[in-house]
Design a protein around this motif. Structure first.
Motif, PDB file in Angstrom:
ATOM      1  N   ARG A 138      39.935 -41.744 -62.972  1.00  0.00           N
ATOM      2  CA  ARG A 138      40.633 -40.495 -63.012  1.00  0.00           C
ATOM      3  C   ARG A 138      40.180 -39.674 -63.976  1.00  0.00           C
ATOM      4  NH1 ARG A 138      46.699 -41.636 -64.738  1.00  0.00           N
ATOM      5  NH2 ARG A 138      46.441 -43.657 -63.832  1.00  0.00           N
ATOM      6  N   GLY A 139      40.240 -38.225 -63.975  1.00  0.00           N
ATOM      7  CA  GLY A 139      39.766 -37.043 -64.788  1.00  0.00           C
ATOM      8  C   GLY A 139      40.908 -36.846 -65.500  1.00  0.00           C
ATOM      9  N   THR A 140      40.833 -35.800 -66.428  1.00  0.00           N
ATOM     10  CA  THR A 140      41.591 -35.770 -67.666  1.00  0.00           C
ATOM     11  C   THR A 140      43.031 -35.060 -67.190  1.00  0.00           C
ATOM     12  OG1 THR A 140      40.742 -33.409 -67.918  1.00  0.00           O
ATOM     13  CG2 THR A 140      40.038 -35.314 -69.551  1.00  0.00           C
ATOM     14  N   ALA A 148      48.587 -42.952 -57.666  1.00  0.00           N
ATOM     15  CA  ALA A 148      49.338 -43.650 -56.624  1.00  0.00           C
ATOM     16  C   ALA A 148      49.311 -43.353 -55.136  1.00  0.00           C
ATOM     17  CB  ALA A 148      50.980 -43.802 -57.007  1.00  0.00           C
ATOM     18  N   LEU A 149      49.275 -41.853 -55.019  1.00  0.00           N
ATOM     19  CA  LEU A 149      48.976 -41.473 -53.876  1.00  0.00           C
ATOM     20  C   LEU A 149      47.425 -41.724 -53.258  1.00  0.00           C
ATOM     21  CD1 LEU A 149      49.594 -39.606 -51.412  1.00  0.00           C
ATOM     22  CD2 LEU A 149      48.573 -37.547 -52.887  1.00  0.00           C
ATOM     23  N   LEU A 153      46.388 -44.082 -49.877  1.00  0.00           N
ATOM     24  CA  LEU A 153      45.478 -43.578 -48.768  1.00  0.00           C
ATOM     25  C   LEU A 153      44.493 -44.666 -48.477  1.00  0.00           C
ATOM     26  CD1 LEU A 153      44.904 -39.822 -49.494  1.00  0.00           C
ATOM     27  CD2 LEU A 153      45.708 -40.846 -47.364  1.00  0.00           C
ATOM     28  N   LEU A 154      44.007 -44.956 -49.788  1.00  0.00           N
ATOM     29  CA  LEU A 154      42.656 -45.915 -49.623  1.00  0.00           C
ATOM     30  C   LEU A 154      42.988 -47.383 -49.419  1.00  0.00           C
ATOM     31  CD1 LEU A 154      40.624 -43.973 -52.375  1.00  0.00           C
ATOM     32  CD2 LEU A 154      40.454 -43.949 -50.108  1.00  0.00           C
ATOM     33  N   SER A 155      44.105 -47.833 -49.640  1.00  0.00           N
ATOM     34  CA  SER A 155      44.177 -49.282 -49.748  1.00  0.00           C
ATOM     35  C   SER A 155      43.848 -49.590 -48.267  1.00  0.00           C
ATOM     36  CB  SER A 155      45.740 -49.805 -50.044  1.00  0.00           C
ATOM     37  OG  SER A 155      46.698 -49.038 -49.445  1.00  0.00           O
ATOM     38  N   GLU A 161      41.042 -50.601 -56.547  1.00  0.00           N
ATOM     39  CA  GLU A 161      41.295 -50.694 -58.017  1.00  0.00           C
ATOM     40  C   GLU A 161      40.811 -49.465 -59.054  1.00  0.00           C
ATOM     41  OE1 GLU A 161      42.350 -53.524 -59.680  1.00  0.00           O
ATOM     42  OE2 GLU A 161      42.057 -55.308 -58.131  1.00  0.00           O
ATOM     43  N   GLU A 162      41.775 -49.361 -60.142  1.00  0.00           N
ATOM     44  CA  GLU A 162      41.591 -48.359 -60.857  1.00  0.00           C
ATOM     45  C   GLU A 162      41.067 -48.728 -62.127  1.00  0.00           C
ATOM     46  OE1 GLU A 162      43.430 -44.442 -63.316  1.00  0.00           O
ATOM     47  OE2 GLU A 162      44.806 -45.930 -62.534  1.00  0.00           O
ATOM     48  N   GLY A 163      39.929 -48.061 -62.889  1.00  0.00           N
ATOM     49  CA  GLY A 163      39.486 -48.360 -64.192  1.00  0.00           C
ATOM     50  C   GLY A 163      38.931 -47.440 -64.791  1.00  0.00           C
ATOM     51  N   PRO A 164      38.354 -47.532 -66.003  1.00  0.00           N
ATOM     52  CA  PRO A 164      37.868 -46.398 -67.123  1.00  0.00           C
ATOM     53  C   PRO A 164      36.471 -45.972 -66.066  1.00  0.00           C
ATOM     54  CG  PRO A 164      37.624 -48.500 -67.965  1.00  0.00           C
ATOM     55  CD  PRO A 164      38.529 -48.715 -66.968  1.00  0.00           C
ATOM     56  N   GLU A 165      35.915 -44.740 -66.470  1.00  0.00           N
ATOM     57  CA  GLU A 165      34.813 -44.396 -65.714  1.00  0.00           C
ATOM     58  C   GLU A 165      33.676 -45.219 -66.101  1.00  0.00           C
ATOM     59  OE1 GLU A 165      32.367 -40.351 -64.549  1.00  0.00           O
ATOM     60  OE2 GLU A 165      33.212 -40.502 -66.708  1.00  0.00           O
ATOM     61  N   SER A 166      33.478 -46.025 -66.907  1.00  0.00           N
ATOM     62  CA  SER A 166      32.436 -46.940 -67.041  1.00  0.00           C
ATOM     63  C   SER A 166      32.360 -48.349 -66.181  1.00  0.00           C
ATOM     64  CB  SER A 166      32.491 -47.471 -68.667  1.00  0.00           C
ATOM     65  OG  SER A 166      33.702 -48.405 -68.805  1.00  0.00           O
TER      66      SER A 166
END
Length: 272
Positions: A138-140, A148-149, A153-155, A161-166
């Motif tokens: 995610r961005g700032t 969550a939305l 949509l993508l599941s 999964e969500e994580g830091p940009e790295s």
């Protein structure tokens, strides 16, 4: 916030991955075909969306005007051009999702208006058959409800999964490129069986099912792969003898090196 049935989803760029994501959303039965808009310079890639009952256009700004969630699904070198074209249509109510490799969140946010909500998403090829793996960053200005939305949509396209940009670049080496490692391993499995006398078509099916079953057991049991591997081995049996050959061939370290090489290459591309 809109429900999935009311949500209008747009795709700027209508290539194979955009089509796979749209198809996954539609198969889940939430997003309605008439609420999906796709844009592309020509009709070549829009036929897929039209066959799904989606709306299409040659105007990227029209997608922004009609949609809340917009996937930027063009080739990476086109993204800055597209963003300059649509920037005036972007509002704080939009959620923009870039699936372009190598374009950082910092670059995206610099090209978009202040307070624009933007994320990066990296799907892999099996999203085409709703069995993919997607990493979100995610961005700032993106909040938990926005993420969550996106996940809802993508599941349907696979694991999300969500994580830091790295983690986006690591995901490239692990999963984006990882499907090719799996294909190579499946090919080698089948060729081994062919060498021993099994017909190719049968060997190919069994090799694919073996990988599918093994992956399903990892996901559904929650067991460490080493524990599942050990459960297959019996003292002096066929499996431990076969695994010894894989160890002599340095399979484990070779695969780890491949993930590292893919990750490093993704990082190099991101610095260009």
């Amino acid at each position: 916030m809109e429900t999935l049935r009311e949500l209008r989803v747009g795709f700027v760029g209508a290539g194979r991955m955009a089509g796979a994501l749209a198809q996954g959303m539609l198969l889940a039965g939430g997003v309605q075909p008439v609420n999906i808009f796709a844009s592309a310079p020509s009709n070549n890639n829009l036929d897929k969306f039209q066959s799904l009952g989606c709306r299409t256009t040659h105007c990227n700004a029209e997608v922004l005007k009609n949609c809340t969630v917009v996937f930027l699904a063009t080739k990476p070198n086109i993204v800055p051009v597209v963003l300059r074209e649509i920037v005036r249509a972007v509002t704080p109510g939009h959620i923009l999702v870039s699936v372009a490799a190598g374009i950082t969140l910092q670059t995206l946010e610099e090209l978009l208006p202040p307070r624009a909500k933007v994320l990066r998403a990296l799907p892999n090829l099996p999203c085409v058959v709703q069995s993919g793996a997607i990493m979100l960053a995610r961005g700032t200005c993106v909040g938990d409800p926005d993420v969550a939305l996106l996940k809802s949509l993508l599941s349907p396209c696979g694991l999300c999964e969500e994580g830091p940009e790295s983690h986006i670049d690591i995901h490239t080496g692990l999963s984006g490129s990882g499907v090719a490692y799996a294909y190579m391993f499946a090919e080698a499995l089948a060729e081994g069986a062919v060498k021993m006398g099994m017909p190719w078509a049968m060997a190919n099916r069994i090799a694919a099912q073996t990988l599918l079953g093994a992956a399903k057991m990892i996901l559904e049991t929650g067991e460490h792969p080493a524990a599942l591997r050990n459960a297959v081995c019996t003292p002096g049996g066929t499996t431990i003898h076969a695994l010894h050959e894989l160890e002599k061939g340095a399979l484990r370290s070779t695969v780890m090196n491949a993930v590292e090489a893919g990750t490093n290459r993704a990082r190099e591309l991101g610095r260009r």
